[in-house]
Design a protein around this motif. Structure first.
Motif, short mmCIF file in Angstrom:
data_model
loop_
_atom_site.label_atom_id
_atom_site.label_comp_id
_atom_site.label_asym_id
_atom_site.label_seq_id
_atom_site.Cartn_x
_atom_site.Cartn_y
_atom_site.Cartn_z
N GLY A 92 0.81 -1.21 0.00
CA GLY A 92 0.00 0.00 0.00
C GLY A 92 0.84 1.27 0.00
N GLY A 93 0.49 2.19 -0.88
CA GLY A 93 1.24 3.44 -1.00
C GLY A 93 2.24 3.43 -2.13
N GLY A 94 2.66 2.23 -2.57
CA GLY A 94 3.61 2.13 -3.67
C GLY A 94 5.01 2.57 -3.30
N VAL A 95 5.87 2.60 -4.30
CA VAL A 95 7.26 3.05 -4.13
C VAL A 95 7.58 4.04 -5.25
N PRO A 96 7.90 5.30 -4.94
CA PRO A 96 7.95 5.86 -3.59
C PRO A 96 6.56 6.21 -3.07
N GLN A 97 6.39 6.08 -1.78
CA GLN A 97 5.15 6.52 -1.13
C GLN A 97 5.14 8.04 -1.10
N TRP A 98 3.98 8.63 -1.25
CA TRP A 98 3.87 10.07 -1.47
C TRP A 98 4.52 10.92 -0.39
N GLN A 157 1.10 -0.35 -6.75
CA GLN A 157 0.57 -1.25 -5.73
C GLN A 157 0.14 -2.60 -6.32
N ALA A 158 0.25 -3.64 -5.51
CA ALA A 158 0.27 -5.02 -5.98
C ALA A 158 -1.00 -5.46 -6.70
N SER A 159 -0.79 -6.03 -7.87
CA SER A 159 -1.85 -6.65 -8.66
C SER A 159 -1.19 -7.52 -9.72
N VAL A 160 -1.90 -8.57 -10.11
CA VAL A 160 -1.42 -9.48 -11.15
C VAL A 160 -2.53 -9.67 -12.17
N ALA A 161 -2.17 -9.75 -13.44
CA ALA A 161 -3.13 -10.06 -14.51
C ALA A 161 -2.84 -11.46 -15.03
N VAL A 162 -3.90 -12.24 -15.25
CA VAL A 162 -3.73 -13.62 -15.73
C VAL A 162 -4.71 -13.89 -16.87
N ILE A 176 5.40 -5.67 -1.67
CA ILE A 176 6.63 -5.36 -0.95
C ILE A 176 6.60 -3.90 -0.50
N ASN A 177 6.74 -3.69 0.79
CA ASN A 177 6.63 -2.35 1.35
C ASN A 177 7.87 -1.51 1.07
N ASN A 178 7.68 -0.19 1.02
CA ASN A 178 8.81 0.70 0.74
C ASN A 178 9.90 0.63 1.80
N SER A 179 9.58 0.14 2.99
CA SER A 179 10.56 0.02 4.06
C SER A 179 11.47 -1.19 3.90
N ASN A 180 11.13 -2.08 2.99
CA ASN A 180 11.81 -3.38 2.89
C ASN A 180 13.16 -3.24 2.18
N PRO A 181 14.27 -3.49 2.89
CA PRO A 181 15.59 -3.33 2.26
C PRO A 181 15.87 -4.34 1.15
N ALA A 182 15.06 -5.40 1.06
CA ALA A 182 15.25 -6.36 -0.03
C ALA A 182 14.94 -5.75 -1.39
#
Length: 302
Positions: free
Chosen positions: A12-18, A39-44, A269-275
């Motif tokens: 939520g908020g994406g990268v970068p968050q506002w 923000q997360a979504s997949v198309a199939v 994956i959250n913007n805080s995640n160093p991975a």
């Protein structure tokens, strides 16, 4: 053969968050624009022509613009290859994008009764004309084949299962947690049996979750945080991952190490995640364990 496109990989908020100046968001705005993610979504799709979205991100308009497979056909005044949306929870980053799909085109919304009740209780979702946009309940454990707008079969078979999680944050203090708050999906091609599991929100790897994922050829799994207290340590929040309904990557990786999964993809994956940062110890640890950190627009092959 299934076609699967990551429309967005971020939480939520994406990268970068506002409003965020953390290391990842700052890098995404400046020297590393490749880190930017919606923000997360997949198309199939089972046929490469008709597509179903798993969750409707608030960034859906941009995601459609960036994905040629989701563009209207040339020469058509109104058209969309999007045949339906499958909702796995009622969080803002899963349902808000529905409001951008209000321009008079038929498709189906498939969701648990719990999530459909949330949509029904908020009149803003009435902008989706019920004569064109059908809301169809999902029952956990009961496989179904979503239909195309003309009623013909899609070639997909989808089975939802209950997953450990939590109610949408805006319901905290208003409604108790209930079955259907968090779903995982097993998506199969009826033609050749290709399949994958989608579980982008999960608070723990229970025996049932482990059984669902075992030997799956492809899994999209909750990658919100690297460590449980990550947002507290960075001064971004007072909540742990568990409090938000998300298992940490550093716990999920060993929990699923012997699961026999073919391809393993972290999502949400959250913007805080160093991975998210290439070359970081966390990224190297995830990749060494066979996990992919995807980027927007990536088509995932099995």
């Amino acid at each position: 053969m299934l076609r699967i496109i990551v429309l967005g990989a971020a939480a939520g908020g994406g990268v970068p968050q506002w409003n965020c100046g953390c290391a990842v968001c700052s890098a995404a705005r400046n020297e590393q624009p490749e880190l930017r993610s919606t923000q997360a979504s997949v198309a199939v799709s089972a046929d490469g022509e008709h597509w179903f979205l798993i969750n409707a991100s608030p960034d859906i308009r941009q995601q459609i613009t960036d994905t040629p497979s989701l563009h209207p056909k040339g020469g058509k005044l109104r058209h969309s290859p999007i045949a339906g949306v499958i909702l796995t929870n009622g969080e803002v980053d899963a349902v808000a994008g529905l409001l951008s799909l209000r321009e008079g085109w038929p498709f189906e919304i498939h969701a648990h009764e719990r999530v459909l009740s949330i949509l029904k209780s908020n009149s803003i979702f009435n902008v989706l004309n019920p004569e064109l946009v059908k809301r169809i309940p999902i029952e956990a454990g009961a496989a179904f084949e979503p239909k195309l707008p003309d009623g013909s079969p899609s070639g997909l078979e989808i089975e939802a299962f209950e997953a450990p999680g939590k109610a949408a944050w805006y319901l905290e203090g208003i409604a108790d947690e209930q079955p259907g708050d968090t779903l995982g999906l097993v998506v199969r091609s009826k033609a050749d049996g290709d399949s994958f599991v989608f579980l982008a929100a999960c608070s723990m790897v229970t025996p049932d979750v482990a059984a669902r994922l075992r030997n799956a050829p492809l899994v999209f799994f909750d990658g919100t945080l690297w460590r449980d207290d990550e947002m507290i340590a960075q001064g971004l929040s007072r909540k742990t991952g568990q409090r938000m309904g998300h298992i940490a990557m550093e716990a999920a990786i060993p929990a699923l190490s012997d699961s026999g999964i073919g391809r393993k993809v972290f999502l949400h994956i959250n913007n805080s995640n160093p991975a998210l940062l290439p070359g970081s110890p966390e990224r190297e640890a995830a990749e060494a364990a066979g996990w992919l950190i995807p980027s927007d627009g990536m088509e995932i092959k099995q």
